[in-house]
Design an enzyme around this catalytic site. Structure first.
Site, PDB file in Angstrom:
ATOM      1  N   SER A 114     -65.399 -55.528 -50.919  1.00 42.17           N
ATOM      2  CA  SER A 114     -64.618 -55.634 -52.153  1.00 42.17           C
ATOM      3  C   SER A 114     -64.835 -56.962 -52.875  1.00 42.17           C
ATOM      4  O   SER A 114     -64.011 -57.383 -53.685  1.00 42.17           O
ATOM      5  CB  SER A 114     -63.111 -55.440 -51.876  1.00 42.17           C
ATOM      6  OG  SER A 114     -62.848 -54.104 -51.531  1.00 42.17           O
ATOM      7  N   GLU A 158     -76.470 -53.889 -50.756  1.00 38.46           N
ATOM      8  CA  GLU A 158     -75.768 -53.545 -49.517  1.00 38.46           C
ATOM      9  C   GLU A 158     -75.409 -52.069 -49.545  1.00 38.46           C
ATOM     10  O   GLU A 158     -75.524 -51.404 -50.573  1.00 38.46           O
ATOM     11  CB  GLU A 158     -74.513 -54.388 -49.339  1.00 38.46           C
ATOM     12  CG  GLU A 158     -73.513 -54.285 -50.472  1.00 38.46           C
ATOM     13  CD  GLU A 158     -72.384 -55.303 -50.327  1.00 38.46           C
ATOM     14  OE1 GLU A 158     -71.259 -54.853 -50.099  1.00 38.46           O
ATOM     15  OE2 GLU A 158     -72.629 -56.511 -50.453  1.00 38.46           O
ATOM     16  N   TYR A 180     -60.936 -53.318 -59.349  1.00 36.36           N
ATOM     17  CA  TYR A 180     -59.657 -52.642 -59.198  1.00 36.36           C
ATOM     18  C   TYR A 180     -58.661 -52.831 -60.340  1.00 36.36           C
ATOM     19  O   TYR A 180     -57.666 -52.116 -60.395  1.00 36.36           O
ATOM     20  CB  TYR A 180     -59.008 -53.081 -57.879  1.00 36.36           C
ATOM     21  CG  TYR A 180     -59.884 -52.805 -56.679  1.00 36.36           C
ATOM     22  CD1 TYR A 180     -60.197 -51.502 -56.315  1.00 36.36           C
ATOM     23  CD2 TYR A 180     -60.434 -53.843 -55.932  1.00 36.36           C
ATOM     24  CE1 TYR A 180     -61.017 -51.238 -55.222  1.00 36.36           C
ATOM     25  CE2 TYR A 180     -61.252 -53.587 -54.832  1.00 36.36           C
ATOM     26  CZ  TYR A 180     -61.532 -52.289 -54.497  1.00 36.36           C
ATOM     27  OH  TYR A 180     -62.349 -52.026 -53.426  1.00 36.36           O
ATOM     28  N   ASN A 200     -72.365 -49.224 -48.281  1.00 39.58           N
ATOM     29  CA  ASN A 200     -70.970 -49.046 -47.900  1.00 39.58           C
ATOM     30  C   ASN A 200     -70.813 -47.703 -47.193  1.00 39.58           C
ATOM     31  O   ASN A 200     -71.149 -46.660 -47.760  1.00 39.58           O
ATOM     32  CB  ASN A 200     -70.090 -49.107 -49.160  1.00 39.58           C
ATOM     33  CG  ASN A 200     -68.620 -49.211 -48.851  1.00 39.58           C
ATOM     34  OD1 ASN A 200     -68.117 -48.545 -47.953  1.00 39.58           O
ATOM     35  ND2 ASN A 200     -67.920 -50.047 -49.605  1.00 39.58           N
ATOM     36  N   GLY A 250     -64.750 -46.479 -51.476  1.00 40.62           N
ATOM     37  CA  GLY A 250     -63.421 -46.246 -52.024  1.00 40.62           C
ATOM     38  C   GLY A 250     -63.212 -44.790 -52.384  1.00 40.62           C
ATOM     39  O   GLY A 250     -64.112 -44.128 -52.899  1.00 40.62           O
TER      40      GLY A 250
END
Length: 300
Positions: free
Chosen positions: A141, A262, A209, A264, A268
């Protein structure tokens, strides 16, 4: 079906995890499942017993203890299947230096990097000069990230990461546009172009966010040949890391050259998050995506 929804945890991304779990909880109920919620920070000791009573576990954790593979390793000791990747590949993917080692070894372009550790004898930054990005080696994040344009800012960024109890990943700044590509099953999803707000130096926590955060365009308005190239690289990285079910890879495109940043393993999962947004463009509603991830997890 009885679904154990695992969210919360003890990482700095706890609130993001709990926020996403609300939408997943609603979707599971709408799909006709019975939902049992478990927060590892509050009920870790009962994880195995509660998982043994469930038909499936849906993991929505960021950082430790989800993206590092701990929860998956425990679930593997029960009869409870779960969505996404297993312990080893989750652990590898959370460690930025480990993934970059694998990328370099397999000729996948990634920005130049160095790993800096807070131990006696560590030489510090040897080959990179500002501007650079400095990140926690195992965080997410964009928490703890610094965009350092001077030697002094580089030192500040490293000390900031060390204060978080992590090693520091120093990454060469690559000018370009940022895109992200998701994988669902073995199929790449449409690309998303990410444009941080003018006040942000990079795609930071607030850009991700906040209501007035980054602009995200799907499908990304880039040429088809480059789109396919990025999708192929994403799928290659997904397979090299041994991932399963779904993942999301972030890229910087410098001129026409894509550099992977990268990967993940537990992206999310709010209805407006990146993977659900790309899946929607591919024809999956949020509920359909949740059901697909359950199907993939049970069939793994």
């Amino acid at each position: 079906m009885r679904v154990l929804l695992i969210a919360g945890g003890w990482s700095d991304e706890r609130e993001v995890s709990l926020s996403g779990a609300k939408g997943i909880h609603s979707a599971l109920l709408e799909l006709g499942h019975e939902v049992d919620m478990l927060d590892p920070a509050q009920d870790f000791g009962n994880l195995m017993s509660r998982a043994s009573q469930a038909d499936f576990a849906f993991i929505n954790l960021h950082g430790s203890p989800g993206e590092d593979g701990l929860i998956q390793a425990i679930l593997n000791r029960t009869s409870c299947p779960y969505q996404g990747s297993g312990p080893e590949s989750s652990f590898l993917s959370l460690n930025k230096a480990a993934t970059k080692t694998i990328f370099d070894h397999n000729s996948i372009l990634t920005p130049k990097w160095e790993l800096i550790c807070s131990i006696d004898g560590c030489k510090g930054i040897q080959n990179l000069k500002p501007p650079v990005f400095i990140k926690p080696n195992s965080g997410g994040s964009s928490l703890g990230m610094t965009f350092a344009k001077t030697e002094q800012e580089m030192q500040y960024g490293i000390e900031k990461v060390f204060s978080m109890g992590d090693s520091a990943l120093v990454e060469e700044y690559t000018r370009g546009i940022e895109v992200t590509c998701g994988i669902l099953g073995d199929e790449p999803l449409p690309l998303i172009l990410i444009t941080p707000p003018e006040k942000a130096q990079f795609f930071d926590y607030n850009s991700k966010y906040a209501i007035d955060g980054a602009e995200e365009i799907c499908p990304a308005p880039i040429e088809e040949k480059l789109t396919k190239q990025i999708q192929e690289i994403t799928l290659k990285a997904h397979k090299l890391l041994g991932l399963s079910g779904y993942s999301r890879a972030d890229f910087i495109i410098s001129e026409t050259v894509p550099y992977i940043l990268e990967v993940n393993t537990l992206p999310g999962m709010t209805p407006t998050s990146l993977v659900p947004r790309a899946a929607k463009t591919a024809g999956y509603s949020f509920n359909m995506l949740i059901e697909k991830l359950i199907e993939l997890g049970k069939n793994r």
